[in-house]
Motif scaffolding. Structure first.
Motif, short mmCIF file in Angstrom:
data_model
loop_
_atom_site.label_atom_id
_atom_site.label_comp_id
_atom_site.label_asym_id
_atom_site.label_seq_id
_atom_site.Cartn_x
_atom_site.Cartn_y
_atom_site.Cartn_z
N GLY A 128 0.84 -1.19 0.00
CA GLY A 128 0.00 0.00 0.00
C GLY A 128 0.87 1.23 0.00
N GLY A 129 0.53 2.24 0.85
CA GLY A 129 -0.39 2.19 1.96
C GLY A 129 -0.37 0.93 2.80
N GLU A 130 -1.52 0.70 3.42
CA GLU A 130 -1.68 -0.45 4.30
C GLU A 130 -2.70 -1.41 3.69
N PRO A 131 -2.24 -2.57 3.20
CA PRO A 131 -3.15 -3.51 2.54
C PRO A 131 -4.23 -4.06 3.47
N LEU A 132 -4.00 -4.06 4.78
CA LEU A 132 -5.00 -4.55 5.71
C LEU A 132 -6.27 -3.71 5.71
N LEU A 133 -6.21 -2.52 5.13
CA LEU A 133 -7.39 -1.67 5.05
C LEU A 133 -8.33 -2.07 3.93
N ARG A 134 -7.90 -3.01 3.07
CA ARG A 134 -8.78 -3.53 2.03
C ARG A 134 -9.60 -4.68 2.60
N PRO A 135 -10.94 -4.55 2.65
CA PRO A 135 -11.76 -5.64 3.19
C PRO A 135 -11.69 -6.91 2.35
N ASP A 136 -11.29 -6.79 1.08
CA ASP A 136 -11.20 -7.97 0.21
C ASP A 136 -9.81 -8.61 0.23
N LEU A 137 -8.96 -8.21 1.19
CA LEU A 137 -7.61 -8.77 1.24
C LEU A 137 -7.61 -10.30 1.31
N PRO A 138 -8.45 -10.93 2.13
CA PRO A 138 -8.45 -12.40 2.15
C PRO A 138 -8.71 -13.01 0.78
N GLU A 139 -9.66 -12.44 0.04
CA GLU A 139 -9.96 -12.97 -1.29
C GLU A 139 -8.78 -12.78 -2.24
N LEU A 140 -8.12 -11.65 -2.13
CA LEU A 140 -6.98 -11.39 -3.01
C LEU A 140 -5.81 -12.31 -2.68
N VAL A 141 -5.59 -12.55 -1.39
CA VAL A 141 -4.53 -13.49 -0.99
C VAL A 141 -4.82 -14.88 -1.55
N ALA A 142 -6.05 -15.32 -1.39
CA ALA A 142 -6.42 -16.66 -1.86
C ALA A 142 -6.26 -16.78 -3.37
N HIS A 143 -6.61 -15.72 -4.10
CA HIS A 143 -6.50 -15.80 -5.55
C HIS A 143 -5.03 -15.83 -5.99
N ALA A 144 -4.20 -14.98 -5.37
CA ALA A 144 -2.78 -14.99 -5.71
C ALA A 144 -2.16 -16.35 -5.42
N ASN A 145 -2.56 -16.94 -4.29
CA ASN A 145 -2.06 -18.26 -3.93
C ASN A 145 -2.51 -19.32 -4.92
N SER A 146 -3.75 -19.22 -5.39
CA SER A 146 -4.28 -20.21 -6.33
C SER A 146 -3.53 -20.22 -7.65
N LEU A 147 -2.85 -19.11 -7.96
CA LEU A 147 -2.09 -19.02 -9.21
C LEU A 147 -0.69 -19.60 -9.07
N GLY A 148 -0.35 -20.02 -7.85
CA GLY A 148 0.98 -20.59 -7.61
C GLY A 148 2.02 -19.55 -7.30
N CYS A 149 1.60 -18.33 -6.98
CA CYS A 149 2.54 -17.25 -6.67
C CYS A 149 2.95 -17.27 -5.20
N TYR A 150 4.15 -16.81 -4.94
CA TYR A 150 4.63 -16.58 -3.58
C TYR A 150 4.02 -15.26 -3.13
N VAL A 151 3.28 -15.27 -2.01
CA VAL A 151 2.51 -14.11 -1.58
C VAL A 151 3.18 -13.47 -0.38
N ASN A 152 3.56 -12.20 -0.54
CA ASN A 152 4.23 -11.44 0.50
C ASN A 152 3.31 -10.31 0.96
N LEU A 153 3.04 -10.25 2.26
CA LEU A 153 2.22 -9.18 2.83
C LEU A 153 3.14 -8.11 3.38
N VAL A 154 3.05 -6.90 2.82
CA VAL A 154 3.88 -5.76 3.24
C VAL A 154 3.01 -4.86 4.09
N THR A 155 3.31 -4.75 5.39
CA THR A 155 2.37 -4.13 6.31
C THR A 155 3.07 -3.29 7.38
N SER A 156 2.32 -2.35 7.93
CA SER A 156 2.79 -1.59 9.09
C SER A 156 2.62 -2.39 10.37
N GLY A 157 1.85 -3.46 10.31
CA GLY A 157 1.54 -4.25 11.49
C GLY A 157 0.33 -3.76 12.25
#
Length: 359
Positions: free
Chosen positions: A60-89
């Motif tokens: 982002g910004g802060e990706p945790l502010l997107r309510p659809d973050l779980p869906e986006l994580v799941a979709h990226a994972n389904s494509l076989g991609c390595y998923v990195n969450l960049v966050t302020s915590g």
């Protein structure tokens, strides 16, 4: 034709709970109502994977502010991609991280502004230190690899030993110590962020000793403060070479700061495919390879090491994105950087103008 990108930096939103004075987001931040939809981002991920990208960095910004973050994580994972969450915590509770990990988050990159609660919270603009420490503990509990990222500047460089120790305490496998790059908000606040030569001289051996001591346990990546150097860093390892960034509104960028080059014609995923933008767009081909270079870059043996330096920095300091990066000692414009170092060393705090209100 350009080789496939290694990774996609997906800036899901410019909204952020922190108010750091060096934030590299553009000065004209993308409003929430202009952000890509869930379906837009799913299509972007599909196209990035088809293009050859192996990693998707959710930022982002802060990706945790997107309510659809779980869906986006799941979709990226389904494509076989390595998923990195960049966050302020901030907002990364134990339950939320556990859910995201179950959906496919492979790695967490956590920002840390300073080694102490007082220093961190002053730079961040909010009380965030304790939440960062808690978030790091949650990452370890979930068994995920953790990277800690700290942007270095005059306000925290004297504490670099403490920052390294805090990253160790947090259990980080990797620590990125990146000296501030001066564009966006950092350029506006440059006078209070530029480190002194004395600070760098003191910090460099501390980092080198820690790199040796922690070899095999924690990787420490140290990005130089290039205003003080004789040669520029290899920015992005070449323009449009390894990574691409998609901004919250769908603009596709060869580097996260490319919007500062006002002469660059930037294309959008709503209008063109990532394949066409990566391979054929004027923006991605503007500074690829070496043909665009003028002397002294074109005839310099270092051109295959530093790729001419930073195009955004060249534009902001000279008005010409094709100019030799003024940081370079061979640049006709090096005096511009020397003058900045001589005159912009105000002994003040990070100013209130670093704070910004998201709409």
């Amino acid at each position: 034709m350009a080789e496939a990108p290694f990774g996609l930096l997906a800036e899901l939103t410019h909204r952020c709970p922190l108010q750091c004075g060096y934030c590299s987001n553009p000065l004209e931040l993308v409003r929430r109502d202009a952000e890509l939809s869930t379906e837009d981002w799913r299509r972007v991920f599909d196209q990035a994977r088809a293009l050859g990208a192996l990693q998707i960095h959710l930022s982002g910004g802060e990706p945790l502010l997107r309510p659809d973050l779980p869906e986006l994580v799941a979709h990226a994972n389904s494509l076989g991609c390595y998923v990195n969450l960049v966050t302020s915590g901030v907002g990364l509770s134990r339950d939320r991280l556990r859910s995201l990990a179950s959906l496919g988050v492979d790695h967490v990159q956590l920002s840390l502004q300073d080694a102490t609660r007082e220093g961190n919270d002053r730079i961040a603009g909010i009380k965030a230190f304790d939440r960062k420490v808690e978030a790091a503990a949650h990452v370890l509990d979930e068994g995920l690899p953790l990277t800690v990222n700290t942007v270095l500047h005059r306000q925290n460089l004297d504490n670099v030993a403490g920052i390294i120790a805090m990253a160790e305490q947090m259990g980080a496998e990797r620590l990125e110590l990146a000296n501030t790059q001066y564009y966006g908000w950092a350029l506006r606040n440059r006078a209070v962020l530029l480190p002194t030569r004395a600070q760098l001289a003191a910090a460099d051996p501390v980092v080198a000793a820690a790199q040796e001591r922690l070899r095999g346990r924690m990787e420490i990546v140290y990005v130089i403060a290039d205003y003080h150097e004789a040669h520029p860093k290899p920015c992005m390892y070449g323009w449009g070479a390894r990574q691409l960034t998609v901004a919250p509104n769908g603009d596709v960028l060869p580097c996260p700061a490319a919007t500062v080059i006002s002469s660059l014609e930037i294309e959008n995923v709503r209008d063109s495919s990532l394949h066409d933008i990566w391979h054929h767009s004027p923006s991605f081909n503007a500074f690829r390879g070496f043909e665009w270079m003028r002397d002294p870059c074109r005839s310099c043996p270092r051109k295959e090491i530093d790729f001419g330096g930073c195009r955004c920095q060249a534009f902001q300091l000279t008005g010409d994105a094709a100019a030799t990066d003024p940081v370079c000692s061979l640049s006709p414009e090096r005096s511009t950087v020397d003058l900045i170092l001589e005159t912009e060393m105000a002994p003040s705090e990070v100013p209130a103008m670093a704070m910004r209100k998201m709409r």
